[in-house]
Write an enzyme that holds these catalytic residues in place. Structure first.
Site, mmCIF file in Angstrom:
data_model
loop_
_atom_site.group_PDB
_atom_site.id
_atom_site.type_symbol
_atom_site.label_atom_id
_atom_site.label_comp_id
_atom_site.label_asym_id
_atom_site.label_seq_id
_atom_site.Cartn_x
_atom_site.Cartn_y
_atom_site.Cartn_z
ATOM 1 N N PHE A 184 30.550 3.571 -35.276
ATOM 2 C CA PHE A 184 29.966 2.321 -35.740
ATOM 3 C C PHE A 184 29.460 1.516 -34.557
ATOM 4 O O PHE A 184 30.195 1.263 -33.601
ATOM 5 C CB PHE A 184 31.016 1.503 -36.513
ATOM 6 C CG PHE A 184 30.485 0.204 -37.034
ATOM 7 C CD1 PHE A 184 29.658 0.190 -38.151
ATOM 8 C CD2 PHE A 184 30.809 -0.995 -36.423
ATOM 9 C CE1 PHE A 184 29.158 -1.016 -38.641
ATOM 10 C CE2 PHE A 184 30.330 -2.199 -36.915
ATOM 11 C CZ PHE A 184 29.497 -2.215 -38.027
ATOM 12 N N TYR A 231 27.631 -2.139 -33.407
ATOM 13 C CA TYR A 231 27.421 -3.519 -33.859
ATOM 14 C C TYR A 231 26.688 -4.358 -32.820
ATOM 15 O O TYR A 231 26.365 -5.518 -33.060
ATOM 16 C CB TYR A 231 28.760 -4.181 -34.210
ATOM 17 C CG TYR A 231 29.732 -4.179 -33.049
ATOM 18 C CD1 TYR A 231 29.777 -5.239 -32.149
ATOM 19 C CD2 TYR A 231 30.601 -3.111 -32.846
ATOM 20 C CE1 TYR A 231 30.645 -5.228 -31.076
ATOM 21 C CE2 TYR A 231 31.476 -3.092 -31.785
ATOM 22 C CZ TYR A 231 31.502 -4.163 -30.898
ATOM 23 O OH TYR A 231 32.362 -4.137 -29.832
ATOM 24 N N GLY A 232 26.423 -3.792 -31.646
ATOM 25 C CA GLY A 232 25.709 -4.477 -30.572
ATOM 26 C C GLY A 232 24.531 -3.627 -30.145
ATOM 27 O O GLY A 232 23.703 -3.238 -30.964
ATOM 28 N N SER A 233 24.480 -3.289 -28.861
ATOM 29 C CA SER A 233 23.351 -2.502 -28.357
ATOM 30 C C SER A 233 23.296 -1.104 -28.969
ATOM 31 O O SER A 233 22.235 -0.474 -28.967
ATOM 32 C CB SER A 233 23.387 -2.403 -26.833
ATOM 33 O OG SER A 233 24.538 -1.708 -26.402
ATOM 34 N N GLU A 261 30.035 2.601 -22.306
ATOM 35 C CA GLU A 261 30.871 1.512 -22.827
ATOM 36 C C GLU A 261 32.131 1.298 -21.985
ATOM 37 O O GLU A 261 33.114 0.752 -22.467
ATOM 38 C CB GLU A 261 31.246 1.817 -24.282
ATOM 39 C CG GLU A 261 30.066 2.050 -25.196
ATOM 40 C CD GLU A 261 29.167 0.830 -25.349
ATOM 41 O OE1 GLU A 261 29.688 -0.310 -25.392
ATOM 42 O OE2 GLU A 261 27.932 1.013 -25.411
#
Length: 191
Positions: free
Chosen positions: A24, A26-28, A99
């Protein structure tokens, strides 16, 4: 916890015998898809909300002037919309490096637009990592974002691309859109 989470993530899940898993974003990870995927679908996770509370000194800022990027904060009645990717576990070799600045992989339940569910993974930067900046007023976060640039480009680009992507998904993220409004106003742009 150290900001560099590569080794932490490599021991968090065992992918032996797993051919694919949902991830999932939700940002980049919504708009910067620099990895191969088998399938992509809009999805939502519940009990979390997106916040610009994580420092970025490796992508959207520097150690001297960190930018701000999103993480997820527990919020019992919240829902966070994003993009789900079904990926081969080998993709995490790349994503764990991308990340690495404080983000750990956690298991989560994804809800797809048709109401079906699947288990997947999500990267979350928790408050116990060295790069966590935490809450600040929206205007202060916007000033920090407007002034930060790192190896991946201006922090404002990250914010504006995320806001555009959320609108394309039909998401209403008041936190992101308020910060976007402050950054655009400061730059003399129309919203």
């Amino acid at each position: 916890m150290s900001a560099n989470t590569i080794e932490h993530n490599r021991i968090r899940q065992n992918f032996e015998g797993v051919s694919s898993i949902w991830l999932f974003g939700y940002g980049s990870l919504i708009y910067k898809v620099d990895f191969q995927f088998l399938e992509r679908r809009p999805a939502t996770i519940h009990g979390w909300e997106r916040r610009f509370w994580q420092g970025s000194h490796d992508h959207r800022g520097t150690p001297e002037a960190p930018g701000r990027v999103v993480t997820l904060i527990k919020s019992p009645n919240a829902a966070c919309k994003g993009m789900a990717y079904r990926v081969s576990p080998s993709v995490f070799e790349h994503l764990d490096v991308r990340e690495k600045n404080g983000y750990l992989r956690f298991a989560t339940t994804l809800t797809f637009e048709n109401g079906s569910h699947a288990e997947g993974l999500v990267y979350i930067a928790t408050e116990d990592n060295e790069a966590f900046l935490g809450h600040a007023p929206d205007a202060e976060i916007a000033r920090q974002i407007a002034g930060a640039t790192g190896p991946s480009g201006p922090n404002s680009e990250y914010l504006l691309r995320l806001a555009e992507s959320l609108r394309s998904l039909g998401d209403s993220c008041p936190h992101t859109f308020a910060i976007e409004s402050h950054v655009r106003s400061a730059a003399g742009c129309d919203t």
